[in-house]
Write a protein that holds these residues in place. Structure first.
Motif, PDB file in Angstrom:
ATOM      1  N   ASP A   1      -5.952   6.611 -21.119  1.00 18.37           N
ATOM      2  CA  ASP A   1      -6.392   5.306 -20.396  1.00 18.37           C
ATOM      3  C   ASP A   1      -6.098   5.717 -18.837  1.00 18.37           C
ATOM      4  OD1 ASP A   1      -7.231   3.203 -19.035  1.00 18.37           O
ATOM      5  OD2 ASP A   1      -6.352   1.948 -20.635  1.00 18.37           O
ATOM      6  N   ALA A   2      -7.182   6.138 -18.159  1.00 20.65           N
ATOM      7  CA  ALA A   2      -6.805   6.275 -16.795  1.00 20.65           C
ATOM      8  C   ALA A   2      -7.666   5.570 -15.784  1.00 20.65           C
ATOM      9  CB  ALA A   2      -7.562   7.956 -16.554  1.00 20.65           C
ATOM     10  N   ASN A   3      -7.714   4.250 -16.243  1.00 15.57           N
ATOM     11  CA  ASN A   3      -8.424   3.375 -15.446  1.00 15.57           C
ATOM     12  C   ASN A   3      -7.426   2.507 -14.762  1.00 15.57           C
ATOM     13  OD1 ASN A   3     -10.489   1.795 -14.283  1.00 15.57           O
ATOM     14  ND2 ASN A   3     -11.317   0.708 -16.266  1.00 15.57           N
ATOM     15  N   PHE A   4      -6.809   3.062 -13.820  1.00 14.86           N
ATOM     16  CA  PHE A   4      -5.824   2.390 -12.978  1.00 14.86           C
ATOM     17  C   PHE A   4      -5.742   3.162 -11.715  1.00 14.86           C
ATOM     18  CE2 PHE A   4      -3.582   5.854 -15.400  1.00 14.86           C
ATOM     19  CZ  PHE A   4      -2.648   6.287 -14.388  1.00 14.86           C
ATOM     20  N   VAL A   5      -5.194   2.369 -10.680  1.00 15.92           N
ATOM     21  CA  VAL A   5      -4.627   2.977  -9.503  1.00 15.92           C
ATOM     22  C   VAL A   5      -3.135   2.613  -9.256  1.00 15.92           C
ATOM     23  CG1 VAL A   5      -5.789   1.269  -8.150  1.00 15.92           C
ATOM     24  CG2 VAL A   5      -5.356   3.656  -7.016  1.00 15.92           C
ATOM     25  N   LEU A   6      -2.375   3.265  -8.683  1.00 15.14           N
ATOM     26  CA  LEU A   6      -1.078   3.161  -8.069  1.00 15.14           C
ATOM     27  C   LEU A   6      -1.108   3.331  -6.600  1.00 15.14           C
ATOM     28  CD1 LEU A   6       2.229   3.622  -9.701  1.00 15.14           C
ATOM     29  CD2 LEU A   6       1.997   3.555  -7.346  1.00 15.14           C
ATOM     30  N   HIS A   7      -0.888   1.963  -5.786  1.00 16.09           N
ATOM     31  CA  HIS A   7      -0.903   2.167  -4.485  1.00 16.09           C
ATOM     32  C   HIS A   7       0.636   2.355  -4.064  1.00 16.09           C
ATOM     33  CE1 HIS A   7      -5.031   1.617  -3.462  1.00 16.09           C
ATOM     34  NE2 HIS A   7      -4.990   0.525  -4.367  1.00 16.09           N
ATOM     35  N   LEU A   8       1.021   3.399  -3.647  1.00 11.76           N
ATOM     36  CA  LEU A   8       2.452   3.493  -3.239  1.00 11.76           C
ATOM     37  C   LEU A   8       2.813   3.498  -1.607  1.00 11.76           C
ATOM     38  CD1 LEU A   8       5.439   4.519  -3.872  1.00 11.76           C
ATOM     39  CD2 LEU A   8       4.803   6.973  -3.957  1.00 11.76           C
TER      40      LEU A   8
ATOM     41  N   VAL B   1      -2.535  -6.639 -12.692  1.00 14.49           N
ATOM     42  CA  VAL B   1      -2.031  -6.493 -11.318  1.00 14.49           C
ATOM     43  C   VAL B   1      -0.529  -6.379 -11.699  1.00 14.49           C
ATOM     44  CG1 VAL B   1      -4.019  -6.894  -9.898  1.00 14.49           C
ATOM     45  CG2 VAL B   1      -2.083  -8.607 -10.539  1.00 14.49           C
ATOM     46  N   ALA B   2       0.062  -5.636 -10.999  1.00 14.44           N
ATOM     47  CA  ALA B   2       1.711  -5.410 -10.839  1.00 14.44           C
ATOM     48  C   ALA B   2       2.346  -4.958  -9.817  1.00 14.44           C
ATOM     49  CB  ALA B   2       2.183  -4.685 -12.242  1.00 14.44           C
ATOM     50  N   CYS B   3       3.314  -5.300  -9.463  1.00 16.65           N
ATOM     51  CA  CYS B   3       4.121  -4.794  -8.044  1.00 16.65           C
ATOM     52  C   CYS B   3       5.610  -5.009  -8.240  1.00 16.65           C
ATOM     53  CB  CYS B   3       3.816  -6.094  -6.966  1.00 16.65           C
ATOM     54  SG  CYS B   3       4.157  -5.786  -5.366  1.00 16.65           S
ATOM     55  N   CYS B   4       6.158  -3.921  -7.815  1.00 18.53           N
ATOM     56  CA  CYS B   4       7.731  -3.760  -7.525  1.00 18.53           C
ATOM     57  C   CYS B   4       7.829  -3.043  -6.362  1.00 18.53           C
ATOM     58  CB  CYS B   4       8.214  -2.776  -8.743  1.00 18.53           C
ATOM     59  SG  CYS B   4       9.905  -2.854  -9.063  1.00 18.53           S
ATOM     60  N   GLY B   5       8.873  -3.900  -5.510  1.00 18.90           N
ATOM     61  CA  GLY B   5       9.381  -3.422  -4.205  1.00 18.90           C
ATOM     62  C   GLY B   5      10.260  -4.403  -3.644  1.00 18.90           C
ATOM     63  N   PRO B   6      10.336  -4.359  -2.328  1.00 23.19           N
ATOM     64  CA  PRO B   6      11.351  -5.276  -1.481  1.00 23.19           C
ATOM     65  C   PRO B   6      10.830  -6.577  -1.748  1.00 23.19           C
ATOM     66  CG  PRO B   6      10.565  -3.432  -0.102  1.00 23.19           C
ATOM     67  CD  PRO B   6       9.645  -3.216  -1.332  1.00 23.19           C
ATOM     68  N   GLU B   7      11.709  -7.585  -1.387  1.00 23.75           N
ATOM     69  CA  GLU B   7      11.523  -8.914  -1.671  1.00 23.75           C
ATOM     70  C   GLU B   7      10.366  -9.445  -0.866  1.00 23.75           C
ATOM     71  OE1 GLU B   7      14.728 -11.240  -0.938  1.00 23.75           O
ATOM     72  OE2 GLU B   7      15.881 -10.363  -2.355  1.00 23.75           O
ATOM     73  N   GLY B   8      10.186  -8.994   0.395  1.00 26.64           N
ATOM     74  CA  GLY B   8       9.063  -9.462   1.159  1.00 26.64           C
ATOM     75  C   GLY B   8       7.766  -9.062   0.502  1.00 26.64           C
TER      76      GLY B   8
ATOM     77  N   SER C   1      -5.760  -5.290 -24.813  1.00 30.29           N
ATOM     78  CA  SER C   1      -6.914  -4.326 -25.137  1.00 30.29           C
ATOM     79  C   SER C   1      -8.148  -4.796 -24.118  1.00 30.29           C
ATOM     80  CB  SER C   1      -7.396  -4.449 -26.593  1.00 30.29           C
ATOM     81  OG  SER C   1      -7.557  -5.633 -27.050  1.00 30.29           O
ATOM     82  N   GLU C   2      -8.258  -6.137 -24.016  1.00 27.56           N
ATOM     83  CA  GLU C   2      -9.569  -6.473 -23.015  1.00 27.56           C
ATOM     84  C   GLU C   2      -9.328  -6.085 -21.530  1.00 27.56           C
ATOM     85  OE1 GLU C   2      -6.931 -10.250 -23.579  1.00 27.56           O
ATOM     86  OE2 GLU C   2      -7.543  -8.459 -24.944  1.00 27.56           O
ATOM     87  N   ILE C   3      -8.272  -5.862 -20.943  1.00 25.42           N
ATOM     88  CA  ILE C   3      -7.935  -5.235 -19.719  1.00 25.42           C
ATOM     89  C   ILE C   3      -8.463  -3.794 -19.458  1.00 25.42           C
ATOM     90  CG2 ILE C   3      -6.465  -4.423 -17.891  1.00 25.42           C
ATOM     91  CD1 ILE C   3      -5.938  -7.500 -18.673  1.00 25.42           C
ATOM     92  N   THR C   4      -9.777  -4.022 -18.620  1.00 27.02           N
ATOM     93  CA  THR C   4     -10.432  -2.750 -18.173  1.00 27.02           C
ATOM     94  C   THR C   4     -10.073  -2.339 -16.728  1.00 27.02           C
ATOM     95  OG1 THR C   4     -12.174  -4.292 -17.250  1.00 27.02           O
ATOM     96  CG2 THR C   4     -12.159  -3.788 -19.477  1.00 27.02           C
ATOM     97  N   ARG C   5      -9.400  -3.206 -15.914  1.00 26.82           N
ATOM     98  CA  ARG C   5      -8.740  -2.383 -14.692  1.00 26.82           C
ATOM     99  C   ARG C   5      -7.279  -2.820 -14.310  1.00 26.82           C
ATOM    100  NH1 ARG C   5      -9.029  -3.610  -8.973  1.00 26.82           N
ATOM    101  NH2 ARG C   5      -9.974  -5.784  -9.189  1.00 26.82           N
ATOM    102  N   ARG C   6      -6.640  -1.935 -13.805  1.00 26.77           N
ATOM    103  CA  ARG C   6      -5.328  -2.190 -13.460  1.00 26.77           C
ATOM    104  C   ARG C   6      -5.015  -1.513 -11.965  1.00 26.77           C
ATOM    105  NH1 ARG C   6      -6.153  -0.093 -18.397  1.00 26.77           N
ATOM    106  NH2 ARG C   6      -5.431  -1.114 -20.227  1.00 26.77           N
ATOM    107  N   VAL C   7      -4.468  -2.519 -11.548  1.00 27.17           N
ATOM    108  CA  VAL C   7      -3.850  -2.080 -10.121  1.00 27.17           C
ATOM    109  C   VAL C   7      -2.332  -2.158  -9.978  1.00 27.17           C
ATOM    110  CG1 VAL C   7      -4.111  -2.548  -7.602  1.00 27.17           C
ATOM    111  CG2 VAL C   7      -6.217  -2.900  -8.957  1.00 27.17           C
ATOM    112  N   PHE C   8      -1.687  -1.222  -9.299  1.00 26.96           N
ATOM    113  CA  PHE C   8      -0.312  -1.346  -9.374  1.00 26.96           C
ATOM    114  C   PHE C   8       0.087  -1.008  -8.039  1.00 26.96           C
ATOM    115  CE2 PHE C   8      -0.955   0.740 -13.555  1.00 26.96           C
ATOM    116  CZ  PHE C   8      -0.494  -0.455 -14.365  1.00 26.96           C
ATOM    117  N   VAL C   9       1.015  -1.879  -7.250  1.00 32.88           N
ATOM    118  CA  VAL C   9       1.525  -1.499  -5.778  1.00 32.88           C
ATOM    119  C   VAL C   9       3.261  -1.319  -6.109  1.00 32.88           C
ATOM    120  CG1 VAL C   9       1.546  -2.693  -3.751  1.00 32.88           C
ATOM    121  CG2 VAL C   9      -0.362  -3.171  -5.157  1.00 32.88           C
ATOM    122  N   ALA C  10       3.455  -0.415  -5.349  1.00 32.46           N
ATOM    123  CA  ALA C  10       4.939  -0.177  -5.453  1.00 32.46           C
ATOM    124  C   ALA C  10       5.430   0.046  -3.885  1.00 32.46           C
ATOM    125  CB  ALA C  10       5.401   0.944  -6.193  1.00 32.46           C
ATOM    126  N   GLY C  11       6.515  -0.441  -3.634  1.00 33.84           N
ATOM    127  CA  GLY C  11       7.327   0.010  -2.421  1.00 33.84           C
ATOM    128  C   GLY C  11       8.287   0.844  -2.577  1.00 33.84           C
ATOM    129  N   GLY C  12       8.196   1.898  -2.150  1.00 34.22           N
ATOM    130  CA  GLY C  12       9.444   3.042  -2.055  1.00 34.22           C
ATOM    131  C   GLY C  12       9.852   3.221  -3.452  1.00 34.22           C
TER     132      GLY C  12
END
Length: 210
Positions: free
Chosen positions: A138-145, A192-199, A109-120
């Motif tokens: 809760d719209a306090n996030f951004v997903l970078h694709l 923060v969270a990420c999902c994508g290629p190994e590199g 609950s104390e998380i106020t900002r979320r950043v997601f990074v995805a590859g493909g």
């Protein structure tokens, strides 16, 4: 000591949808349309395919969508055969055994900002997460694709892109973005969270200490 038996749930394929170049969405449901075992946002399951292969895929629907599992699968011509089997041999009405869902994230609950990074196609578990956040108001996030050119699951992502929740980075136009700039400043209230290629995952882990 006896090994614990593997538990699987019998599902049938209720829908197959084209979702981009070499990508299909598969909708799995209980044969009698009962609710399926619950899962956390971004969880994954093992599919026991009709040809005997067992492959792991992330769920891209939200946990509140409890009567189905939806997975996005990219056909990998040089892969180990699971994606080819799903694309070429599996259709509506086929039976697939599915493991109990595991993994996923539950945000404190104390998380106020979320950043997601995805590859493909790595966007699939993160799509589950952002859908769950929006359902909770809760719209306090951004997903970078990050994609080379085409956006996978474009129909599903279009409303999120239009609303500014998803930012698309096309490497064919502007090269690879700087991950450190996308992630921003760390802090105890930032997730923060990420999902994508190994590199990409390796770069992300070095930057975040994950």
């Amino acid at each position: 000591m006896n090994a614990r038996p593997i538990t699987t749930v019998r599902t049938v394929v209720a829908g197959v949808e084209e979702a981009g170049r070499d990508i299909k969405l598969f909708t799995l449901v209980d044969p009698d349309r009962w609710e399926l075992p619950p899962f956390k946002p971004g969880a994954h399951v093992d599919l026991h395919l009709p040809n005997g292969l067992v492959r792991t895929y992330s769920l891209c629907n939200e946990p509140a969508d409890s009567r189905r599992y939806v997975i996005g699968v990219k056909r990998e011509a040089e892969g180990r055969g699971g994606s080819r089997a799903l694309h070429d041999d599996v259709g509506i009405g086929d039976t697939i055994g599915v493991s109990l869902p595991r993994g996923g994230l539950a945000f404190a609950s104390e998380i106020t900002r979320r950043v997601f990074v995805a590859g493909g196609i790595g966007v699939t578990p993160l799509l589950s997460m952002v859908r769950d956040l929006l359902r909770r108001g809760d719209a306090n996030f951004v997903l970078h694709l990050i994609v080379r050119d085409q956006v996978p699951l474009a129909a599903q992502l279009a409303p999120l892109i239009d609303a500014g929740h998803v930012v698309v980075h096309r490497t064919s136009l502007s090269g690879r973005p700087n991950l450190a700039s996308l992630i921003g400043s760390p802090g105890p209230s930032v997730a923060v969270a990420c999902c994508g290629p190994e590199g990409m995952l390796g770069d992300f882990e070095r930057l975040t200490g994950a």
